[in-house]
Scaffold this active site. Structure first.
Site, PDB file in Angstrom:
ATOM      1  N   ARG A 138      37.840  37.789  41.924  1.00 58.02           N
ATOM      2  CA  ARG A 138      38.190  37.682  40.497  1.00 58.02           C
ATOM      3  C   ARG A 138      38.514  36.231  40.139  1.00 58.02           C
ATOM      4  NH1 ARG A 138      41.783  43.228  40.983  1.00 58.02           N
ATOM      5  NH2 ARG A 138      40.121  44.657  40.372  1.00 58.02           N
ATOM      6  N   HIS A 184      48.080  42.021  47.862  1.00 55.04           N
ATOM      7  CA  HIS A 184      47.089  42.476  46.891  1.00 55.04           C
ATOM      8  C   HIS A 184      47.906  43.249  45.859  1.00 55.04           C
ATOM      9  CE1 HIS A 184      43.780  44.330  44.845  1.00 55.04           C
ATOM     10  NE2 HIS A 184      44.136  45.539  45.227  1.00 55.04           N
ATOM     11  N   THR A 239      39.197  51.240  39.313  1.00 53.56           N
ATOM     12  CA  THR A 239      38.282  50.123  39.618  1.00 53.56           C
ATOM     13  C   THR A 239      37.506  50.500  40.860  1.00 53.56           C
ATOM     14  OG1 THR A 239      39.777  48.933  41.121  1.00 53.56           O
ATOM     15  CG2 THR A 239      40.038  48.483  38.787  1.00 53.56           C
ATOM     16  N   ARG A 259      50.729  49.392  42.255  1.00 51.55           N
ATOM     17  CA  ARG A 259      50.165  49.805  43.549  1.00 51.55           C
ATOM     18  C   ARG A 259      51.264  50.287  44.479  1.00 51.55           C
ATOM     19  NH1 ARG A 259      47.706  45.160  41.800  1.00 51.55           N
ATOM     20  NH2 ARG A 259      45.433  45.104  41.690  1.00 51.55           N
ATOM     21  N   ASP A 288      40.843  40.065  44.716  1.00 50.05           N
ATOM     22  CA  ASP A 288      41.525  39.102  43.831  1.00 50.05           C
ATOM     23  C   ASP A 288      40.871  37.720  43.957  1.00 50.05           C
ATOM     24  OD1 ASP A 288      44.226  40.940  43.578  1.00 50.05           O
ATOM     25  OD2 ASP A 288      43.318  40.938  45.559  1.00 50.05           O
ATOM     26  N   HIS A 319      35.347  27.559  45.893  1.00 50.31           N
ATOM     27  CA  HIS A 319      36.020  27.888  47.140  1.00 50.31           C
ATOM     28  C   HIS A 319      37.510  27.912  46.851  1.00 50.31           C
ATOM     29  CE1 HIS A 319      32.088  27.215  48.733  1.00 50.31           C
ATOM     30  NE2 HIS A 319      32.092  26.047  48.120  1.00 50.31           N
ATOM     31  N   ARG A 354      37.492  33.478  41.691  1.00 42.28           N
ATOM     32  CA  ARG A 354      36.265  32.662  41.746  1.00 42.28           C
ATOM     33  C   ARG A 354      35.373  32.932  40.538  1.00 42.28           C
ATOM     34  NH1 ARG A 354      34.687  32.473  48.205  1.00 42.28           N
ATOM     35  NH2 ARG A 354      36.704  31.676  48.850  1.00 42.28           N
TER      36      ARG A 354
HETATM   37  N1  LIG Z   1      42.094  47.636  48.008  1.00 43.88           N
HETATM   38  C1  LIG Z   1      41.661  47.492  46.766  1.00 43.88           C
HETATM   39  O1  LIG Z   1      41.345  46.377  46.321  1.00 43.88           O
HETATM   40  C2  LIG Z   1      41.530  48.700  45.911  1.00 43.88           C
HETATM   41  C3  LIG Z   1      42.125  49.849  46.341  1.00 43.88           C
HETATM   42  N2  LIG Z   1      42.041  50.984  45.592  1.00 43.88           N
HETATM   43  C4  LIG Z   1      42.717  52.150  46.157  1.00 43.88           C
HETATM   44  O2  LIG Z   1      41.770  52.973  46.844  1.00 43.88           O
HETATM   45  C5  LIG Z   1      42.270  54.302  46.887  1.00 43.88           C
HETATM   46  C6  LIG Z   1      41.191  55.268  46.414  1.00 43.88           C
HETATM   47  O3  LIG Z   1      40.944  55.057  45.037  1.00 43.88           O
HETATM   48  P1  LIG Z   1      39.838  55.920  44.258  1.00 43.88           P
HETATM   49  O4  LIG Z   1      38.633  56.053  45.094  1.00 43.88           O
HETATM   50  O5  LIG Z   1      39.762  55.394  42.894  1.00 43.88           O
HETATM   51  O6  LIG Z   1      40.556  57.346  44.227  1.00 43.88           O
HETATM   52  P2  LIG Z   1      39.837  58.758  44.115  1.00 43.88           P
HETATM   53  O7  LIG Z   1      40.899  59.712  43.692  1.00 43.88           O
HETATM   54  O8  LIG Z   1      38.603  58.648  43.306  1.00 43.88           O
HETATM   55  O9  LIG Z   1      39.426  59.075  45.620  1.00 43.88           O
HETATM   56  C7  LIG Z   1      40.332  59.343  46.622  1.00 43.88           C
HETATM   57  C8  LIG Z   1      39.692  60.355  47.553  1.00 43.88           C
HETATM   58  O10 LIG Z   1      40.550  60.565  48.668  1.00 43.88           O
HETATM   59  C9  LIG Z   1      40.373  61.921  49.060  1.00 43.88           C
HETATM   60  N3  LIG Z   1      41.515  62.346  49.879  1.00 43.88           N
HETATM   61  C10 LIG Z   1      42.797  62.495  49.495  1.00 43.88           C
HETATM   62  N4  LIG Z   1      43.531  62.922  50.544  1.00 43.88           N
HETATM   63  C11 LIG Z   1      42.699  63.027  51.602  1.00 43.88           C
HETATM   64  C12 LIG Z   1      42.861  63.413  52.960  1.00 43.88           C
HETATM   65  N5  LIG Z   1      44.062  63.789  53.434  1.00 43.88           N
HETATM   66  N6  LIG Z   1      41.788  63.423  53.762  1.00 43.88           N
HETATM   67  C13 LIG Z   1      40.553  63.047  53.281  1.00 43.88           C
HETATM   68  N7  LIG Z   1      40.330  62.672  52.007  1.00 43.88           N
HETATM   69  C14 LIG Z   1      41.404  62.660  51.181  1.00 43.88           C
HETATM   70  C15 LIG Z   1      40.285  62.677  47.737  1.00 43.88           C
HETATM   71  O11 LIG Z   1      39.683  63.944  47.908  1.00 43.88           O
HETATM   72  C16 LIG Z   1      39.444  61.717  46.905  1.00 43.88           C
HETATM   73  O12 LIG Z   1      38.069  62.040  46.974  1.00 43.88           O
HETATM   74  C17 LIG Z   1      43.516  54.308  46.005  1.00 43.88           C
HETATM   75  O13 LIG Z   1      44.682  54.220  46.807  1.00 43.88           O
HETATM   76  C18 LIG Z   1      43.346  53.068  45.145  1.00 43.88           C
HETATM   77  O14 LIG Z   1      44.563  52.569  44.661  1.00 43.88           O
HETATM   78  C19 LIG Z   1      41.344  51.016  44.424  1.00 43.88           C
HETATM   79  C20 LIG Z   1      40.700  49.898  43.968  1.00 43.88           C
HETATM   80  C21 LIG Z   1      40.785  48.630  44.644  1.00 43.88           C
HETATM   81  C1  LIG Z   2      43.154  49.112  41.895  1.00 44.73           C
HETATM   82  C2  LIG Z   2      43.222  47.814  42.565  1.00 44.73           C
HETATM   83  O1  LIG Z   2      43.933  47.647  43.545  1.00 44.73           O
HETATM   84  C3  LIG Z   2      42.452  46.717  42.033  1.00 44.73           C
HETATM   85  O2  LIG Z   2      41.467  46.910  41.307  1.00 44.73           O
HETATM   86  O3  LIG Z   2      42.839  45.564  42.282  1.00 44.73           O
END
Ligand SMILES: NC(=O)C1=CN([C@@H]2O[C@H](COP(=O)(O)OP(=O)(O)OC[C@H]3O[C@@H](n4cnc5c(N)ncnc54)[C@H](O)[C@@H]3O)[C@@H](O)[C@H]2O)C=CC1
Ligand SMILES: CC(=O)C(=O)O
Length: 309
Positions: free
Chosen positions: A148, A172, A227, A85, A145, A165, A150
């Site tokens: 996951r 993350h 994911t 990440r 997390d 809990h 739990r």
């Molecule tokens: N916080 C968490 O637990 C999780 C976080 N993520 C993160 O979420 C983010 C998105 O992941 P996905 O949806 O799989 O990626 P994705 O590639 O499917 O979607 C990203 C979107 O952002 C858009 N985008 C890029 N630059 C942009 C801008 N300047 N303005 C507007 N839109 C813009 C793209 O056009 C795309 O549609 C990633 O950084 C990923 O690592 C993913 C899974 C879990």
């Molecule tokens: C991609 C990510 O951050 C997750 O699934 O935990």
């Protein structure tokens, strides 16, 4: 409540879908620099609404975010198989430098809910760029997390994950800390509960669960490229806690004044979430080794974030 989602790829669209199914918003506006994608996602999610709760789902520009109570930020790049990440940081910080200004201009009263990775440092980036108070810039952090953890504990103990809990703290990401010593099933300490149901948590089981939580994203990305369901549901859960002023305890990330001696670092701790954002942060009682692991996680995030400035 109107909810904006910027970045309508896998994560943004899953959050929109989960929100629509949960009845978490009266209006959902999808924004993406790929307008065709945002329009298609909005149309698809809108077709789920007749099976769920009344909600208007549409695509639009930033100006359509006016009046939003929460804006979810899921824009940017995601990990490729094997990628960490943290390696996404400079690319997604650049995306945020453009996105945050537009969201602040058009939705000045919105709480920002950050999903883009590395989510803790992106939360810090968003706080700095937005000028909002820290309790209104919330990273989804370890909500996923924790789910996951739990889920795996529930499976091992033969109980619903809702009766477990337990929290994952810190980053993350790879340095996250599973707070085993504070984990409970029902009202029982987890180890005692496990013995009572004939499913003791041996060193081997504990190591398996720890690795399975920590490596979940890598495993899933290897199998299907990204994911999205877990985090989509987690984001919808946070929005609902805010919308209904639920004062729910969730493990989420904000820039925290001090954690284990590290100042001003964004990471996850259990926090009370309500209409104003983060109302209170709770510090679980940890063992010495858990506290040391949390300190190491905080130091890693602090150093990595500092490298960006
Ligand atoms: N916080 C968490 O637990 C999780 C976080 N993520 C993160 O979420 C983010 C998105 O992941 P996905 O949806 O799989 O990626 P994705 O590639 O499917 O979607 C990203 C979107 O952002 C858009 N985008 C890029 N630059 C942009 C801008 N300047 N303005 C507007 N839109 C813009 C793209 O056009 C795309 O549609 C990633 O950084 C990923 O690592 C993913 C899974 C879990
Ligand atoms: C991609 C990510 O951050 C997750 O699934 O935990």
């Amino acid at each position: 409540m109107k909810v904006g989602i910027v970045g309508t790829g896998m994560v943004g669209s899953a959050a929109g879908y989960a929100l629509a199914l949960r009845g978490g918003a009266s209006e959902i506006v999808l924004v993406d620099h790929n307008k065709k994608l945002a329009i298609a996602q909005a149309e698809d999610i809108a077709h789920a609404v007749p099976f769920a709760h009344a909600c208007v789902v549409r695509a639009g520009g930033y100006e359509e975010l006016e009046g939003a109570g929460v804006v979810i930020l899921a824009a940017g790049v995601a990990q490729k198989p094997g990628e960490s990440r943290l390696s996404l940081l400079s690319r997604n910080a650049e995306v945020f430098s453009e996105v945050i200004a537009q969201v602040r201009r058009d939705a000045p009263d919105a709480i920002l809910l950050i999903a883009s990775n590395p989510v803790d440092i992106m939360t810090e980036v968003a706080l700095r760029a937005s000028g909002l108070p820290r309790e209104r810039v919330i990273g989804s952090g370890t909500i996923l997390d924790t789910a996951r953890f739990r889920s795996l504990l529930g499976t091992h103990l033969g109980i619903a994950p809702q009766s477990v809990h337990a929290y994952v703290l810190g980053e993350h990401g790879d340095s996250e800390v599973l707070a085993w010593s504070a984990a409970r099933a029902g009202s029982e300490p987890i180890a005692r509960f496990a013995v009572q149901v004939g499913a003791p948590i041996t060193g081997e089981i504990r190591a398996q669960i720890d690795a399975s939580v920590r490596r979940a994203a890598y495993r899933i990305i290897e199998g299907k490229g990204a994911t999205w369901y877990g985090i989509g549901a987690g984001l919808a859960r946070i929005v609902q806690a805010i919308r209904d002023d639920q004062r729910t305890v969730l493990s989420v990330s904000i820039v925290t004044p001090e954690v284990e001696g590290v100042a001003d670092v964004a990471l996850s701790l259990p926090r009370i979430v309500g209409r104003a954002g983060i109302l209170t942060t709770l510090m679980p009682e940890l063992t010495e080794s858990e506290a040391a692991a949390l300190r190491a996680s905080a130091e890693l995030l602090k150093e990595t974030g500092a490298g960006l400035q």
